[in-house]
Design a protein around this motif. Structure first.
Motif, PDB file in Angstrom:
ATOM      1  N   VAL A  71       0.872  -1.171   0.000  1.00  0.00           N
ATOM      2  CA  VAL A  71       0.000   0.000   0.000  1.00  0.00           C
ATOM      3  C   VAL A  71       0.909   1.220   0.000  1.00  0.00           C
ATOM      4  O   VAL A  71       1.854   1.289   0.788  1.00  0.00           O
ATOM      5  CB  VAL A  71      -0.928   0.011   1.239  1.00  0.00           C
ATOM      6  CG1 VAL A  71      -1.727   1.312   1.308  1.00  0.00           C
ATOM      7  CG2 VAL A  71      -1.846  -1.204   1.235  1.00  0.00           C
ATOM      8  N   VAL A  72       0.628   2.147  -0.905  1.00  0.00           N
ATOM      9  CA  VAL A  72       1.346   3.421  -0.946  1.00  0.00           C
ATOM     10  C   VAL A  72       0.302   4.485  -0.629  1.00  0.00           C
ATOM     11  O   VAL A  72      -0.642   4.674  -1.391  1.00  0.00           O
ATOM     12  CB  VAL A  72       1.987   3.674  -2.333  1.00  0.00           C
ATOM     13  CG1 VAL A  72       2.666   5.039  -2.359  1.00  0.00           C
ATOM     14  CG2 VAL A  72       2.972   2.559  -2.681  1.00  0.00           C
ATOM     15  N   THR A  73       0.456   5.143   0.528  1.00  0.00           N
ATOM     16  CA  THR A  73      -0.576   6.072   0.980  1.00  0.00           C
ATOM     17  C   THR A  73      -0.015   7.450   1.292  1.00  0.00           C
ATOM     18  O   THR A  73       1.101   7.586   1.791  1.00  0.00           O
ATOM     19  CB  THR A  73      -1.314   5.515   2.218  1.00  0.00           C
ATOM     20  OG1 THR A  73      -2.336   6.433   2.603  1.00  0.00           O
ATOM     21  CG2 THR A  73      -0.381   5.283   3.387  1.00  0.00           C
ATOM     22  N   ASP A  74      -0.831   8.434   0.980  1.00  0.00           N
ATOM     23  CA  ASP A  74      -0.524   9.809   1.364  1.00  0.00           C
ATOM     24  C   ASP A  74      -0.677   9.902   2.877  1.00  0.00           C
ATOM     25  O   ASP A  74      -1.433   9.137   3.493  1.00  0.00           O
ATOM     26  CB  ASP A  74      -1.495  10.764   0.661  1.00  0.00           C
ATOM     27  CG  ASP A  74      -1.146  12.217   0.871  1.00  0.00           C
ATOM     28  OD1 ASP A  74       0.046  12.533   1.097  1.00  0.00           O
ATOM     29  OD2 ASP A  74      -2.061  13.060   0.806  1.00  0.00           O
ATOM     30  N   LEU A  75       0.035  10.811   3.484  1.00  0.00           N
ATOM     31  CA  LEU A  75      -0.046  10.986   4.933  1.00  0.00           C
ATOM     32  C   LEU A  75      -1.249  11.842   5.321  1.00  0.00           C
ATOM     33  O   LEU A  75      -2.073  11.444   6.135  1.00  0.00           O
ATOM     34  CB  LEU A  75       1.245  11.626   5.464  1.00  0.00           C
ATOM     35  CG  LEU A  75       1.281  11.902   6.960  1.00  0.00           C
ATOM     36  CD1 LEU A  75       1.214  10.603   7.745  1.00  0.00           C
ATOM     37  CD2 LEU A  75       2.531  12.679   7.327  1.00  0.00           C
ATOM     38  N   ALA A  76      -1.363  13.039   4.720  1.00  0.00           N
ATOM     39  CA  ALA A  76      -2.401  13.995   5.105  1.00  0.00           C
ATOM     40  C   ALA A  76      -3.597  13.881   4.160  1.00  0.00           C
ATOM     41  O   ALA A  76      -3.513  14.261   2.989  1.00  0.00           O
ATOM     42  CB  ALA A  76      -1.850  15.414   5.079  1.00  0.00           C
ATOM     43  N   MET A  77      -4.682  13.321   4.684  1.00  0.00           N
ATOM     44  CA  MET A  77      -5.920  13.190   3.909  1.00  0.00           C
ATOM     45  C   MET A  77      -7.088  13.485   4.828  1.00  0.00           C
ATOM     46  O   MET A  77      -6.988  13.302   6.045  1.00  0.00           O
ATOM     47  CB  MET A  77      -6.065  11.748   3.373  1.00  0.00           C
ATOM     48  CG  MET A  77      -4.976  11.301   2.432  1.00  0.00           C
ATOM     49  SD  MET A  77      -5.233   9.603   1.851  1.00  0.00           S
ATOM     50  CE  MET A  77      -4.890   8.645   3.352  1.00  0.00           C
ATOM     51  N   PRO A  78      -8.216  13.929   4.266  1.00  0.00           N
ATOM     52  CA  PRO A  78      -9.413  14.100   5.101  1.00  0.00           C
ATOM     53  C   PRO A  78      -9.839  12.747   5.671  1.00  0.00           C
ATOM     54  O   PRO A  78      -9.659  11.710   5.036  1.00  0.00           O
ATOM     55  CB  PRO A  78     -10.466  14.619   4.118  1.00  0.00           C
ATOM     56  CG  PRO A  78      -9.705  15.089   2.923  1.00  0.00           C
ATOM     57  CD  PRO A  78      -8.431  14.310   2.883  1.00  0.00           C
ATOM     58  N   GLY A  79     -10.375  12.748   6.867  1.00  0.00           N
ATOM     59  CA  GLY A  79     -10.779  11.483   7.484  1.00  0.00           C
ATOM     60  C   GLY A  79      -9.566  10.778   8.056  1.00  0.00           C
ATOM     61  O   GLY A  79      -8.818  11.343   8.849  1.00  0.00           O
ATOM     62  N   MET A  80      -9.346   9.560   7.606  1.00  0.00           N
ATOM     63  CA  MET A  80      -8.206   8.782   8.093  1.00  0.00           C
ATOM     64  C   MET A  80      -6.905   9.321   7.523  1.00  0.00           C
ATOM     65  O   MET A  80      -6.803   9.564   6.326  1.00  0.00           O
ATOM     66  CB  MET A  80      -8.339   7.316   7.657  1.00  0.00           C
ATOM     67  CG  MET A  80      -9.466   6.569   8.314  1.00  0.00           C
ATOM     68  SD  MET A  80      -9.473   4.835   7.784  1.00  0.00           S
ATOM     69  CE  MET A  80      -8.174   4.199   8.829  1.00  0.00           C
TER      70      MET A  80
END
Length: 192
Positions: free
Chosen positions: A53-62
């Motif tokens: 999984v490659v995920t952004d750190l700052a997102m709305p919600g989780m």
């Protein structure tokens, strides 16, 4: 490293980043799925786990850290890479302590991300090979003793006779003779 067929979930609330990363990762033969938020990513992951999984750190919600923690709860073997445009040392340390494979600051070179993914897959393959070899029972080819590593560090166990090893494990035994050995014994007795 051959990335062909490895699965990656991309999680980012910015459509342009998802589209761009998706394009480059698919060109590297990765199977890519996109999620626009952490909640969507977890719903998809629970239905069909991904290799990474490659995920952004700052997102709305989780946040990406929340995604990381939930993914690791579902499957600790899944590699999670955190991307951020607002990185700092404290967040990087926190992500790594939570089990992230890497903490990558935006903007970044996509080729370096692909290289990091390849390194991750190579490391996973090596760990699987090691785990497979650890399950193999070491037997001496000459005296047929077995190394008993059950209660000590792998490779440090005492060498014991096969019967003693099986007896300690509670395995019931009977003595007999296989057909090949029976033939050899009969031929030996008859002098053939």
């Amino acid at each position: 490293m051959d990335l062909n067929g490895k699965t990656v979930m991309l999680v980012d609330d910015e459509p342009a980043i998802l589209e761009s990363l998706n394009y480059y990762l698919q060109r590297s033969q990765l199977i890519v799925t996109n999620a626009k938020c952490g909640e969507e990513a977890l719903a998809q992951f629970r239905n069909k786990p991904f290799d990474t999984v490659v995920t952004d750190l700052a997102m709305p919600g989780m946040s990406g850290l929340d995604v990381l923690q939930e993914i690791k709860k579902c499957n600790p073997e899944t590699g999670v890479f955190i991307l951020t445009g607002r990185g700092n040392v404290e967040l990087a340390v926190q992500a790594l302590r939570l089990g992230a494979e890497d903490f990558i600051e935006k903007p970044f070179d996509v080729e370096k991300l692909i290289l990091k993914l390849g390194n991750y897959f190579e490391k996973q393959a090596a760990l699987k090979r090691t785990a497979m070899y650890e399950k193999i029972l070491p037997i001496c080819a000459y005296c047929k003793k077995i190394r008993d590593d059950r209660k000590v560090e792998q490779g440090q166990g005492e060498w014991v006779h096969l019967e003693d090893y099986l007896w300690k494990r509670g395995t019931a035994m009977s003595h007999g003779c296989c057909p090949d050995c029976y033939e050899k014994q009969i031929k030996g007795l008859l002098g053939s």
